[in-house]
Design a protein around this motif. Structure first.
Motif, mmCIF file in Angstrom:
data_model
loop_
_atom_site.group_PDB
_atom_site.id
_atom_site.type_symbol
_atom_site.label_atom_id
_atom_site.label_comp_id
_atom_site.label_asym_id
_atom_site.label_seq_id
_atom_site.Cartn_x
_atom_site.Cartn_y
_atom_site.Cartn_z
ATOM 1 N N ASP A 1 -13.465 -4.664 42.668
ATOM 2 C CA ASP A 1 -14.818 -4.575 43.224
ATOM 3 C C ASP A 1 -15.853 -5.219 42.326
ATOM 4 O O ASP A 1 -16.817 -5.800 42.790
ATOM 5 C CB ASP A 1 -15.196 -3.108 43.469
ATOM 6 C CG ASP A 1 -14.364 -2.512 44.596
ATOM 7 O OD1 ASP A 1 -13.849 -3.284 45.423
ATOM 8 O OD2 ASP A 1 -14.225 -1.278 44.630
ATOM 9 N N ARG B 1 -5.755 -6.265 47.494
ATOM 10 C CA ARG B 1 -7.077 -5.744 47.160
ATOM 11 C C ARG B 1 -7.587 -6.479 45.929
ATOM 12 O O ARG B 1 -6.867 -6.684 44.958
ATOM 13 C CB ARG B 1 -6.994 -4.251 46.883
ATOM 14 C CG ARG B 1 -8.333 -3.661 46.549
ATOM 15 C CD ARG B 1 -8.247 -2.176 46.352
ATOM 16 N NE ARG B 1 -9.544 -1.703 45.895
ATOM 17 C CZ ARG B 1 -9.717 -0.653 45.149
ATOM 18 N NH1 ARG B 1 -8.684 0.078 44.783
ATOM 19 N NH2 ARG B 1 -10.913 -0.297 44.772
ATOM 20 N N ARG C 1 -14.055 -1.750 50.283
ATOM 21 C CA ARG C 1 -13.286 -2.476 49.270
ATOM 22 C C ARG C 1 -13.176 -3.952 49.631
ATOM 23 O O ARG C 1 -13.290 -4.334 50.785
ATOM 24 C CB ARG C 1 -11.891 -1.867 49.164
ATOM 25 C CG ARG C 1 -11.930 -0.432 48.693
ATOM 26 C CD ARG C 1 -10.548 0.137 48.640
ATOM 27 N NE ARG C 1 -10.615 1.530 48.192
ATOM 28 C CZ ARG C 1 -9.594 2.338 48.201
ATOM 29 N NH1 ARG C 1 -8.414 1.938 48.626
ATOM 30 N NH2 ARG C 1 -9.719 3.577 47.775
#
Length: 158
Positions: free
Chosen positions: A95, A92, A2
């Motif tokens: 992606d 995060r 990730r």
């Protein structure tokens, strides 16, 4: 793996050598855990938005990296126990990055097609309305002519 973005602020009174040591320490944590550094920006000393621990400045570092969630958790744990770190945040990142340029072009093309279709429909409606008005005028003139009334033939459109 990730994608993550980590930003941390180091104490402004650290020497340049100490600052480099801390930066290397955090990079090593990511690499040793099996992650990879994508991008690293050393922003330098900047003014904080508000006072933190009675400090008005801090040394900003931005790190983009790839790895497993355990790497991000370990990095946060180390940030938490390092006294030289004033603030930190690890998030995060999606992606996939969507390229909106093609989507915008398609939307513009679709909008133009709809506008062109509406213009054609409007032009046909105007033509139909004019034809209906002309036909009604001719019909009215013929009815009046049959009735025997005087009609000005210049006003009748054919």
């Amino acid at each position: 793996m990730r994608n993550y973005e980590g930003m941390y602020i180091l104490h402004p009174e650290l020497s340049e050598e100490e600052t480099k040591q801390h930066v290397e320490k955090f990079v090593n944590v990511i690499v040793e855990q099996g992650g990879a550094i994508t991008k690293m920006d050393l922003w330098g000393k900047r003014r904080l938005a508000y006072e933190v621990k009675k400090l008005k400045e801090g040394y900003y570092v931005l790190v983009l990296f790839q790895g497993e969630p355990a790497i991000a958790q370990e990095l946060e744990r180390i940030f938490k126990i390092t006294e030289s770190v004033i603030r930190y945040l690890v998030v995060r990142i999606e992606d996939t990055v969507i390229d909106t340029t093609d989507a915008d072009k398609k939307t513009v093309a679709d909008t133009k097609a709809v506008t062109d279709a509406e213009a054609v429909t409007d032009a046909e409606a105007v033509t139909d309305a004019e034809a209906a008005t002309d036909a009604k005028a001719v019909t009215d003139a013929k009815v009046e002519a049959d009735a025997g009334t005087d009609i000005d033939t210049d006003t009748v459109k054919e």
